[in-house]
Design an enzyme around this catalytic site. Structure first.
Site, PDB file in Angstrom:
ATOM      1  N   MET A 123     -35.956 -24.549  52.153  1.00  0.00           N
ATOM      2  CA  MET A 123     -34.643 -25.080  51.814  1.00  0.00           C
ATOM      3  C   MET A 123     -34.309 -26.090  52.909  1.00  0.00           C
ATOM      4  SD  MET A 123     -31.985 -25.210  49.939  1.00  0.00           S
ATOM      5  CE  MET A 123     -31.990 -23.788  48.849  1.00  0.00           C
ATOM      6  N   THR A 179     -51.798 -43.192  55.594  1.00  0.00           N
ATOM      7  CA  THR A 179     -50.566 -43.773  55.058  1.00  0.00           C
ATOM      8  C   THR A 179     -49.869 -44.562  56.158  1.00  0.00           C
ATOM      9  OG1 THR A 179     -49.398 -41.726  55.571  1.00  0.00           O
ATOM     10  CG2 THR A 179     -50.218 -41.975  53.335  1.00  0.00           C
ATOM     11  N   ASP A 222     -44.985 -36.758  51.183  1.00  0.00           N
ATOM     12  CA  ASP A 222     -45.297 -35.718  50.189  1.00  0.00           C
ATOM     13  C   ASP A 222     -45.439 -36.332  48.804  1.00  0.00           C
ATOM     14  OD1 ASP A 222     -45.080 -33.855  52.236  1.00  0.00           O
ATOM     15  OD2 ASP A 222     -42.937 -33.555  51.879  1.00  0.00           O
TER      16      ASP A 222
HETATM   17  O1  RIB Z   1     -42.057 -33.686  54.420  1.00  0.00           O
HETATM   18  C1  RIB Z   1     -40.699 -33.371  54.276  1.00  0.00           C
HETATM   19  C2  RIB Z   1     -40.505 -31.888  54.353  1.00  0.00           C
HETATM   20  O2  RIB Z   1     -40.840 -31.455  55.661  1.00  0.00           O
HETATM   21  C3  RIB Z   1     -39.081 -31.441  54.145  1.00  0.00           C
HETATM   22  O3  RIB Z   1     -38.771 -31.184  52.791  1.00  0.00           O
HETATM   23  C4  RIB Z   1     -38.975 -30.219  55.029  1.00  0.00           C
HETATM   24  O4  RIB Z   1     -38.792 -29.018  54.331  1.00  0.00           O
HETATM   25  C5  RIB Z   1     -40.243 -30.196  55.866  1.00  0.00           C
HETATM   26  O5  RIB Z   1     -41.110 -29.267  55.418  1.00  0.00           O
END
Ligand code: RIB
Length: 301
Positions: free
Chosen positions: A14, A215, A248
């Site tokens: 979260m 990246t 991500d």
């Molecule tokens: O890469 C971003 C993420 O890093 C965030 O959502 C946070 O939870 C950390 O894990």
């Protein structure tokens, strides 16, 4: 294109996000401008990015038996992700990330909780999901022995193991040997290999014992092809609102399009990452397929 099947082995958090006009100095109290909660965790973010782009995604990880954990599971289900591999642990809280967004960037402190409660046994119990995947995607917000267990299973079943080495730590040789593709930024690659941070990007990639897709934010990406040639691909300029989760999004999207070849997959992953930073929250701006295609079609040739 056949629907790609992706197993994501990683964290679920979260995110507690404070926006501020600038980052505070040590010992300083600042008045922030907003506070919001968003779903996050590098693993969950990569799973959501891939699912929005049409992949069939299974998540392997853990949450605590608490409110944040229930919200996280609901969120993954809403995104169409298979959560059979997610355990609910009684003795650890759901992972959380304390994030400050300021100056077009972010600072993140993660308290791992249940993400560090999983064991190699848990990963091994998810062998079916890993064996069924076209790509196995992992990061470093779960214990290293669990990442290695996932890499071994991927190897056993002949599945590509894509590792996003974030947050960065020096990687054991045993793991590097099992990696099909490493997807760090320059800072993460230096730390992963135990090399000085001022080592030029090209040298870092050349010294890695496995293929690397590096990246470079809005500058795009650099990757080697395993035969000594280095390829550069430009990124896309957008006006960033929140850069959290851009890496991500890149990883999730890359896994979806990997079968289309490096050049196409990297271009689409760069575009998805660019779109992701135009909205608040790690998952807020992750595009669905139609948004990604429209964005790419609108680019000048
Ligand atoms: O890469 C971003 C993420 O890093 C965030 O959502 C946070 O939870 C950390 O894990």
């Amino acid at each position: 294109m056949q629907t790609p099947k992706i197993a994501v082995v990683g964290s679920i958090n979260m995110d507690l996000v404070t926006s501020s006009p600038r980052f505070p100095q040590p010992g300083e109290t600042l008045l922030g401008t907003s506070f919001r909660r968003f779903m996050g965790g590098k693993g969950a973010n990569q799973a959501v990015a891939a699912a929005r782009l049409g992949a069939d995604v299974g998540m392997v990880g853990a949450v605590g038996n608490d409110g944040f954990g229930s919200e996280a599971l609901e969120n993954l289900k809403r995104e169409g992700i298979d959560i059979a591999g997610v355990r609910v642990l009684e003795d650890a809280p759901t992972g959380m990330a304390n994030i400050t967004v300021a100056e077009g960037d972010n600072h993140i402190i993660v308290v791992s909780g249940a993400n560090f409660g999983i064991t190699p046994g848990h990963i091994e119990a998810c062998e079916k999901q890993i064996a069924a995947a076209d790509v196995v995607l992992a990061q470093l917000e779960i214990p290293m022995e669990c990442v290695i267990a996932a890499a071994k299973l991927a190897h056993k079943h002949g599945k590509p193991f894509v590792l996003n080495p974030a947050p960065a730590q020096k990687l054991p040789a045993e793991l590097l040997d099992l990696v099909t593709l490493l997807t760090p930024n320059a800072h993460e690659l230096a730390i992963s290999l135990g090399l000085p941070e001022n080592t030029p990007a090209e040298e870092l990639i050349a010294r890695a014992p496995c293929p690397v897709l590096m990246t470079r934010g809005s500058e795009g990406a650099l990757y080697n092809d395993g035969q000594g040639a280095l390829h550069r691909q430009g990124g896309f300029k957008v006006t960033p609102v929140d850069t959290t989760g851009a890496g991500d999004t890149f990883n999730g999207a890359f896994a979806v399009f990997r079968a289309e070849g490096m050049e196409t997959a990297v271009r689409k992953a760069n575009a998805a990452a660019a779109l992701s930073v135009t909205k608040a929250g790690a998952q807020g701006g992750m595009p669905v397929s139609a948004e990604l295609e429209a964005f790419l079609a609108a680019q000048k040739p």
